[in-house]
Design an enzyme around this catalytic site. Structure first.
Site, PDB file in Angstrom:
ATOM      1  N   ASP A 142       3.356  -4.397  22.725  1.00 26.38           N
ATOM      2  CA  ASP A 142       3.971  -5.699  22.438  1.00 26.38           C
ATOM      3  C   ASP A 142       4.545  -6.360  23.690  1.00 26.38           C
ATOM      4  OD1 ASP A 142       3.378  -5.566  19.785  1.00 26.38           O
ATOM      5  OD2 ASP A 142       5.441  -5.394  19.066  1.00 26.38           O
ATOM      6  N   TYR A 154       0.862  -1.184   0.000  1.00 25.98           N
ATOM      7  CA  TYR A 154       0.000   0.000   0.000  1.00 25.98           C
ATOM      8  C   TYR A 154       0.897   1.233   0.000  1.00 25.98           C
ATOM      9  CZ  TYR A 154       0.816  -0.788   5.032  1.00 25.98           C
ATOM     10  OH  TYR A 154       1.378  -1.049   6.257  1.00 25.98           O
TER      11      TYR A 154
HETATM   12  C1  FAD Z   1      12.763  -0.233  15.309  1.00 25.99           C
HETATM   13  C2  FAD Z   1      11.405  -0.893  15.094  1.00 25.99           C
HETATM   14  C3  FAD Z   1      10.937  -1.075  13.795  1.00 25.99           C
HETATM   15  C4  FAD Z   1       9.701  -1.685  13.579  1.00 25.99           C
HETATM   16  N1  FAD Z   1       9.244  -1.837  12.301  1.00 25.99           N
HETATM   17  C5  FAD Z   1       8.028  -2.347  12.078  1.00 25.99           C
HETATM   18  C6  FAD Z   1       7.503  -2.460  10.751  1.00 25.99           C
HETATM   19  O1  FAD Z   1       8.147  -2.094   9.778  1.00 25.99           O
HETATM   20  N2  FAD Z   1       6.241  -2.967  10.587  1.00 25.99           N
HETATM   21  C7  FAD Z   1       5.512  -3.380  11.664  1.00 25.99           C
HETATM   22  O2  FAD Z   1       4.373  -3.823  11.483  1.00 25.99           O
HETATM   23  N3  FAD Z   1       5.975  -3.301  12.926  1.00 25.99           N
HETATM   24  C8  FAD Z   1       7.207  -2.783  13.164  1.00 25.99           C
HETATM   25  N4  FAD Z   1       7.675  -2.678  14.427  1.00 25.99           N
HETATM   26  C9  FAD Z   1       6.832  -3.161  15.526  1.00 25.99           C
HETATM   27  C10 FAD Z   1       5.700  -2.245  15.857  1.00 25.99           C
HETATM   28  O3  FAD Z   1       6.144  -0.920  15.974  1.00 25.99           O
HETATM   29  C11 FAD Z   1       5.107  -2.724  17.172  1.00 25.99           C
HETATM   30  O4  FAD Z   1       4.682  -4.064  17.014  1.00 25.99           O
HETATM   31  C12 FAD Z   1       3.896  -1.959  17.602  1.00 25.99           C
HETATM   32  O5  FAD Z   1       3.931  -0.638  17.197  1.00 25.99           O
HETATM   33  C13 FAD Z   1       3.727  -2.040  19.119  1.00 25.99           C
HETATM   34  O6  FAD Z   1       4.515  -1.021  19.709  1.00 25.99           O
HETATM   35  P1  FAD Z   1       5.224  -1.074  21.115  1.00 25.99           P
HETATM   36  O7  FAD Z   1       5.403   0.356  21.501  1.00 25.99           O
HETATM   37  O8  FAD Z   1       4.516  -1.971  22.043  1.00 25.99           O
HETATM   38  O9  FAD Z   1       6.633  -1.753  20.835  1.00 25.99           O
HETATM   39  P2  FAD Z   1       7.850  -1.238  19.947  1.00 25.99           P
HETATM   40  O10 FAD Z   1       7.387  -0.374  18.833  1.00 25.99           O
HETATM   41  O11 FAD Z   1       8.657  -2.427  19.649  1.00 25.99           O
HETATM   42  O12 FAD Z   1       8.675  -0.276  20.939  1.00 25.99           O
HETATM   43  C14 FAD Z   1       9.405  -0.735  22.053  1.00 25.99           C
HETATM   44  C15 FAD Z   1      10.415   0.337  22.421  1.00 25.99           C
HETATM   45  O13 FAD Z   1      11.032  -0.025  23.660  1.00 25.99           O
HETATM   46  C16 FAD Z   1      12.428   0.158  23.567  1.00 25.99           C
HETATM   47  N5  FAD Z   1      13.041  -0.745  24.552  1.00 25.99           N
HETATM   48  C17 FAD Z   1      13.146  -2.090  24.471  1.00 25.99           C
HETATM   49  N6  FAD Z   1      13.707  -2.582  25.595  1.00 25.99           N
HETATM   50  C18 FAD Z   1      13.955  -1.508  26.397  1.00 25.99           C
HETATM   51  C19 FAD Z   1      14.499  -1.378  27.706  1.00 25.99           C
HETATM   52  N7  FAD Z   1      14.897  -2.441  28.421  1.00 25.99           N
HETATM   53  N8  FAD Z   1      14.624  -0.120  28.233  1.00 25.99           N
HETATM   54  C20 FAD Z   1      14.230   0.975  27.531  1.00 25.99           C
HETATM   55  N9  FAD Z   1      13.696   0.901  26.283  1.00 25.99           N
HETATM   56  C21 FAD Z   1      13.540  -0.328  25.737  1.00 25.99           C
HETATM   57  C22 FAD Z   1      12.740  -0.168  22.116  1.00 25.99           C
HETATM   58  O14 FAD Z   1      13.969   0.377  21.709  1.00 25.99           O
HETATM   59  C23 FAD Z   1      11.555   0.449  21.410  1.00 25.99           C
HETATM   60  O15 FAD Z   1      11.765   1.810  21.120  1.00 25.99           O
HETATM   61  C24 FAD Z   1       8.915  -2.097  14.691  1.00 25.99           C
HETATM   62  C25 FAD Z   1       9.398  -1.907  15.999  1.00 25.99           C
HETATM   63  C26 FAD Z   1      10.628  -1.301  16.207  1.00 25.99           C
HETATM   64  C27 FAD Z   1      11.139  -1.079  17.649  1.00 25.99           C
END
Ligand code: FAD
Length: 397
Positions: free
Chosen positions: A299, A220
């Site tokens: 996540d 998309y």
């Molecule tokens: C770099 C990256 C690229 C991604 N690319 C895609 C994609 O192209 N397509 C897709 O569908 N999904 C992607 N995802 C996953 C998607 O963003 C997540 O599944 C969704 O947005 C849920 O978000 P979240 O905030 O729970 O987790 P996430 O988006 O994974 O964020 C978790 C954050 O916590 C930080 N972190 C981890 N451990 C620690 C710690 N111990 N202390 C401090 N900080 C910590 C990480 O660096 C990250 O910034 C990506 C995730 C990341 C981190």
């Protein structure tokens, strides 16, 4: 000095940043700690279905997001070999009419940028980069997060801690029985193609899903339509953690061979350079997300496979419900967090399971795939999204 109401969020991903904005809007000071030294626009496309866009609009982000989002006009499902459109569901205005909020697609990096800029403009939120959370201790109704910055120990104090540290969450391991993510024996390969490099049909404002044997392809437009986000999902034994391992175009093209794959998706794969891949993992639904003044979000709480396009959406929903519960019972934060978990567990479990199920259906071959095709054609599009009413109609109380 830390305010007695400060909420510490570990992880500045989509979930952590949205939660910070939602909590600050309700008057909570927020301290976000993120392990990365810089917040970079990493990733590719993310779908923001109406259940998620509704939250972002309510947070006042619509104007900032508008230059980046694409409003797809339809979802098309194709037979990978013949190119036949098996089903087509209207999105665009039809989605707004049906669900009361838009269906958007966006580059993850653009969404992340908008969230980061909003945080930088919000005095109640402090963001510390390069801080990795490792553990926490609860004392006198407060919580101290122990971590490292540049190899040196560092502590961050608050009234509550939200572990938004993603799929490989360290804090999940400290809170509940350590549960390792399970490898789904598939990898996702992503690339961005300049829209002008592909045929007009491939840059239409639609979400396209090509179903093949043991593989599928989604594409998309993103970034206002200037780039096409391509994600190819295939069976794989490669299982390294991380989001951005380099991938080789010829390797992915070989997994979508002529004869089994129509020319259009193959053209798209061939037009894309700069492939990255990530191995797919999820977790069994957790029985317990938190204890005392600590909980999980996004996540970290409910990693899911990408086949329902709900990873970011569920994290965004979590953020809205968390802020709501905390503001309703700000004098008893542990009780507020248990209420948040109770409100979220059933729904996110359902999404995790539905995502797994979709993976099985998407990758069918032979007679099963033939029957799946007949069922999709019989739906004529109108019924295609009906099974997702429970997802898209959601709104916070
Ligand atoms: C770099 C990256 C690229 C991604 N690319 C895609 C994609 O192209 N397509 C897709 O569908 N999904 C992607 N995802 C996953 C998607 O963003 C997540 O599944 C969704 O947005 C849920 O978000 P979240 O905030 O729970 O987790 P996430 O988006 O994974 O964020 C978790 C954050 O916590 C930080 N972190 C981890 N451990 C620690 C710690 N111990 N202390 C401090 N900080 C910590 C990480 O660096 C990250 O910034 C990506 C995730 C990341 C981190």
């Amino acid at each position: 000095m830390t305010s007695p109401r400060t909420v510490v969020i570990a992880g500045a991903g989509i979930g952590g940043l949205t939660a910070a904005i939602a909590l600050a809007k309700r008057g909570f000071p927020v301290s976000v700690i993120e392990q990365a030294e810089r917040l970079e626009a990493i990733g590719a496309g993310i779908q923001l279905s109406p259940n998620a866009s509704r939250v972002l609009v309510a947070l006042g982000l619509e104007e900032r997001l508008t230059p980046y989002v694409v409003v797809p006009q339809a979802l098309n499902v194709m037979n990978a070999r013949t190119g036949q459109v098996l089903a087509r569901a209207a999105l665009g205005d039809a989605a707004v009419r049906s669900y009361g909020a838009p269906y958007w697609v966006i580059h993850r990096g653009d969404l992340h940028t908008v969230l980061r800029e909003t945080i930088e403009a919000t005095p109640l939120i402090a963001l510390q980069l390069g801080v990795r959370a490792e553990d926490f201790a609860v004392h006198d109704g407060a919580v101290t997060v122990g971590g490292r910055k540049g190899g040196q120990p560092i502590e961050t104090r608050g009234a509550a801690l939200i572990g938004a540290d993603g799929l490989w969450s360290v804090l999940r391991g400290r809170l509940t029985n350590p549960m390792q993510p399970r490898f789904a024996r598939h990898s996702a390969w992503r690339a961005l193609v300049p829209a002008e490099a592909v045929a007009p049909a491939l840059r239409a404002l639609t979400v396209n899903l090509w179903l093949g044997r043991h593989a599928h392809l989604v594409h998309y437009p993103v970034r206002g339509g200037s780039l096409i986000n391509v994600v190819a999902i295939l069976r794989d034994r490669w299982r390294e953690a991380g989001w951005s391992a380099p991938g080789d175009r010829d390797e992915v093209l070989a997994r979508f061979p002529a004869g089994m794959w129509h020319g259009a998706p193959r053209d798209l794969i061939a037009a894309a350079s700069g492939w990255h891949k990530w191995a797919l993992y999820d977790c069994r639904p957790l029985k317990q997300w938190g204890a005392g003044p600590v909980t999980l979000l996004g996540d970290a709480a409910h990693p899911m496979l990408p086949y329902l396009a709900q990873g970011a959406a569920m994290a965004i929903e979590d953020a809205a419900v968390l802020a709501q519960c905390m503001s309703q019972a700000s004098d008893d934060l542990p009780a507020a967090l248990r209420r948040y978990e109770d409100k979220r567990r059933k729904r996110t479990t359902r999404a995790q399971r539905a995502a797994r199920r979709n993976g099985t259906v998407y990758h069918m071959g032979g007679a099963e795939a033939f029957l799946r095709g007949l069922a999709l054609v019989a739906m004529r599009g109108t019924g295609l999204l009906r099974p997702y009413n429970w997802l898209y109609h959601w709104q916070p109380d």
